[in-house]
Motif scaffolding. Structure first.
Motif, PDB file in Angstrom:
ATOM      1  N   ARG A  71       7.896  66.385  29.730  1.00  0.00           N
ATOM      2  CA  ARG A  71       7.649  67.312  30.838  1.00  0.00           C
ATOM      3  C   ARG A  71       6.368  68.074  30.536  1.00  0.00           C
ATOM      4  O   ARG A  71       6.062  68.389  29.382  1.00  0.00           O
ATOM      5  CB  ARG A  71       8.796  68.316  30.969  1.00  0.00           C
ATOM      6  CG  ARG A  71      10.112  67.705  31.348  1.00  0.00           C
ATOM      7  CD  ARG A  71      10.323  67.855  32.845  1.00  0.00           C
ATOM      8  NE  ARG A  71      11.508  67.156  33.263  1.00  0.00           N
ATOM      9  CZ  ARG A  71      12.610  67.741  33.695  1.00  0.00           C
ATOM     10  NH1 ARG A  71      12.680  69.048  33.744  1.00  0.00           N
ATOM     11  NH2 ARG A  71      13.630  67.030  34.085  1.00  0.00           N
ATOM     12  N   PHE A  72       5.654  68.410  31.594  1.00  0.00           N
ATOM     13  CA  PHE A  72       4.435  69.204  31.465  1.00  0.00           C
ATOM     14  C   PHE A  72       4.635  70.528  32.184  1.00  0.00           C
ATOM     15  O   PHE A  72       5.163  70.562  33.297  1.00  0.00           O
ATOM     16  CB  PHE A  72       3.242  68.452  32.061  1.00  0.00           C
ATOM     17  CG  PHE A  72       2.922  67.181  31.324  1.00  0.00           C
ATOM     18  CD1 PHE A  72       2.209  67.217  30.138  1.00  0.00           C
ATOM     19  CD2 PHE A  72       3.351  65.949  31.805  1.00  0.00           C
ATOM     20  CE1 PHE A  72       1.915  66.048  29.453  1.00  0.00           C
ATOM     21  CE2 PHE A  72       3.067  64.785  31.136  1.00  0.00           C
ATOM     22  CZ  PHE A  72       2.344  64.828  29.942  1.00  0.00           C
ATOM     23  N   PHE A  73       4.206  71.606  31.553  1.00  0.00           N
ATOM     24  CA  PHE A  73       4.361  72.944  32.104  1.00  0.00           C
ATOM     25  C   PHE A  73       3.020  73.667  32.092  1.00  0.00           C
ATOM     26  O   PHE A  73       2.164  73.404  31.244  1.00  0.00           O
ATOM     27  CB  PHE A  73       5.361  73.768  31.276  1.00  0.00           C
ATOM     28  CG  PHE A  73       6.755  73.243  31.296  1.00  0.00           C
ATOM     29  CD1 PHE A  73       7.613  73.576  32.328  1.00  0.00           C
ATOM     30  CD2 PHE A  73       7.219  72.421  30.292  1.00  0.00           C
ATOM     31  CE1 PHE A  73       8.912  73.096  32.344  1.00  0.00           C
ATOM     32  CE2 PHE A  73       8.508  71.933  30.297  1.00  0.00           C
ATOM     33  CZ  PHE A  73       9.363  72.271  31.328  1.00  0.00           C
ATOM     34  N   HIS A  74       2.865  74.596  33.038  1.00  0.00           N
ATOM     35  CA  HIS A  74       1.717  75.497  33.046  1.00  0.00           C
ATOM     36  C   HIS A  74       2.268  76.912  33.114  1.00  0.00           C
ATOM     37  O   HIS A  74       2.854  77.322  34.108  1.00  0.00           O
ATOM     38  CB  HIS A  74       0.811  75.221  34.247  1.00  0.00           C
ATOM     39  CG  HIS A  74      -0.409  76.086  34.280  1.00  0.00           C
ATOM     40  ND1 HIS A  74      -0.687  76.924  35.320  1.00  0.00           N
ATOM     41  CD2 HIS A  74      -1.413  76.266  33.389  1.00  0.00           C
ATOM     42  CE1 HIS A  74      -1.805  77.564  35.076  1.00  0.00           C
ATOM     43  NE2 HIS A  74      -2.259  77.189  33.906  1.00  0.00           N
ATOM     44  N   GLY A  75       2.089  77.662  32.021  1.00  0.00           N
ATOM     45  CA  GLY A  75       2.603  79.024  31.969  1.00  0.00           C
ATOM     46  C   GLY A  75       2.446  79.600  30.576  1.00  0.00           C
ATOM     47  O   GLY A  75       1.807  79.011  29.707  1.00  0.00           O
ATOM     48  N   THR A  76       3.046  80.745  30.367  1.00  0.00           N
ATOM     49  CA  THR A  76       2.977  81.382  29.054  1.00  0.00           C
ATOM     50  C   THR A  76       4.024  80.751  28.138  1.00  0.00           C
ATOM     51  O   THR A  76       4.991  80.134  28.585  1.00  0.00           O
ATOM     52  CB  THR A  76       3.244  82.891  29.162  1.00  0.00           C
ATOM     53  OG1 THR A  76       4.557  83.083  29.688  1.00  0.00           O
ATOM     54  CG2 THR A  76       2.219  83.565  30.059  1.00  0.00           C
ATOM     55  N   GLU A  77       3.837  80.930  26.839  1.00  0.00           N
ATOM     56  CA  GLU A  77       4.764  80.334  25.879  1.00  0.00           C
ATOM     57  C   GLU A  77       6.170  80.904  26.039  1.00  0.00           C
ATOM     58  O   GLU A  77       7.159  80.177  25.953  1.00  0.00           O
ATOM     59  CB  GLU A  77       4.271  80.563  24.449  1.00  0.00           C
ATOM     60  CG  GLU A  77       5.135  79.891  23.415  1.00  0.00           C
ATOM     61  CD  GLU A  77       4.605  80.041  22.013  1.00  0.00           C
ATOM     62  OE1 GLU A  77       5.211  79.450  21.094  1.00  0.00           O
ATOM     63  OE2 GLU A  77       3.604  80.746  21.814  1.00  0.00           O
ATOM     64  N   SER A  78       6.261  82.203  26.294  1.00  0.00           N
ATOM     65  CA  SER A  78       7.588  82.805  26.450  1.00  0.00           C
ATOM     66  C   SER A  78       8.301  82.257  27.688  1.00  0.00           C
ATOM     67  O   SER A  78       9.514  82.019  27.665  1.00  0.00           O
ATOM     68  CB  SER A  78       7.490  84.324  26.520  1.00  0.00           C
ATOM     69  OG  SER A  78       6.702  84.718  27.622  1.00  0.00           O
ATOM     70  N   ALA A  79       7.561  82.009  28.761  1.00  0.00           N
ATOM     71  CA  ALA A  79       8.171  81.439  29.966  1.00  0.00           C
ATOM     72  C   ALA A  79       8.654  80.009  29.707  1.00  0.00           C
ATOM     73  O   ALA A  79       9.715  79.607  30.189  1.00  0.00           O
ATOM     74  CB  ALA A  79       7.180  81.455  31.122  1.00  0.00           C
ATOM     75  N   GLU A 115       4.935  74.685  37.321  1.00  0.00           N
ATOM     76  CA  GLU A 115       4.305  76.002  37.222  1.00  0.00           C
ATOM     77  C   GLU A 115       5.371  77.061  36.899  1.00  0.00           C
ATOM     78  O   GLU A 115       6.408  77.115  37.538  1.00  0.00           O
ATOM     79  CB  GLU A 115       3.630  76.382  38.545  1.00  0.00           C
ATOM     80  CG  GLU A 115       2.363  75.638  38.830  1.00  0.00           C
ATOM     81  CD  GLU A 115       1.195  76.063  37.964  1.00  0.00           C
ATOM     82  OE1 GLU A 115       1.151  77.223  37.533  1.00  0.00           O
ATOM     83  OE2 GLU A 115       0.330  75.215  37.722  1.00  0.00           O
ATOM     84  N   LEU A 116       5.086  77.876  35.890  1.00  0.00           N
ATOM     85  CA  LEU A 116       5.990  78.972  35.528  1.00  0.00           C
ATOM     86  C   LEU A 116       5.235  80.274  35.557  1.00  0.00           C
ATOM     87  O   LEU A 116       4.108  80.388  35.373  1.00  0.00           O
ATOM     88  CB  LEU A 116       6.589  78.753  34.142  1.00  0.00           C
ATOM     89  CG  LEU A 116       7.472  77.521  34.000  1.00  0.00           C
ATOM     90  CD1 LEU A 116       7.934  77.373  32.566  1.00  0.00           C
ATOM     91  CD2 LEU A 116       8.678  77.622  34.897  1.00  0.00           C
TER      92      LEU A 116
END
Length: 116
Positions: A71-79, A115-116
């Motif tokens: 999976r690929f995510f775009h956001g902060t590490e905590s999110a 997106e997060l």
């Protein structure tokens, strides 16, 4: 009014106690409301609303039902870590993508970025 009416049977001390209790309850509720609003204001001016935090691209590899998944995510590490609590899989490897890898993932039509 009859003698059986509770207001008439209450003594003056009971009426004062009820009034003081009502005033304390209202003051307590107002204090909680003010504390909540000041906390929101403090967080807004100290940490921001989250939109100005550094969002980066992340790749998460895990195994689900014996098959490797990515999976690929775009956001902060905590999110990302909050989101991974809900991801069912045997092993999770989190990797921050470099700028060139992130460009490749975003231009690739087969990869879906969350997106997060």
């Amino acid at each position: 009014m009859s003698e059986k009416d509770p207001v008439n049977r209450a003594s003056k001390a009971d009426k004062v106690a009820l009034g003081v209790g009502a005033a304390v309850t209202i003051a307590f509720a107002a204090g909680l409301h003010i504390a909540r609003k000041s906390g929101e204001t403090l967080r807004r001016f100290t940490t921001g609303d989250g939109s100005k935090l550094a969002k980066e691209y992340w790749q998460v590899d895990y195994i689900k039902d014996g098959l490797p998944q990515t999976r690929f995510f775009h956001g902060t590490e905590s999110a990302i870590r909050r989101r991974l609590k809900h991801l069912k899989g045997e092993m999770q490897i989190i990797k921050k993508l470099s700028e060139t890898e992130a460009q490749k993932v975003t231009t690739d039509n087969q990869a879906h970025v969350i997106e997060l």
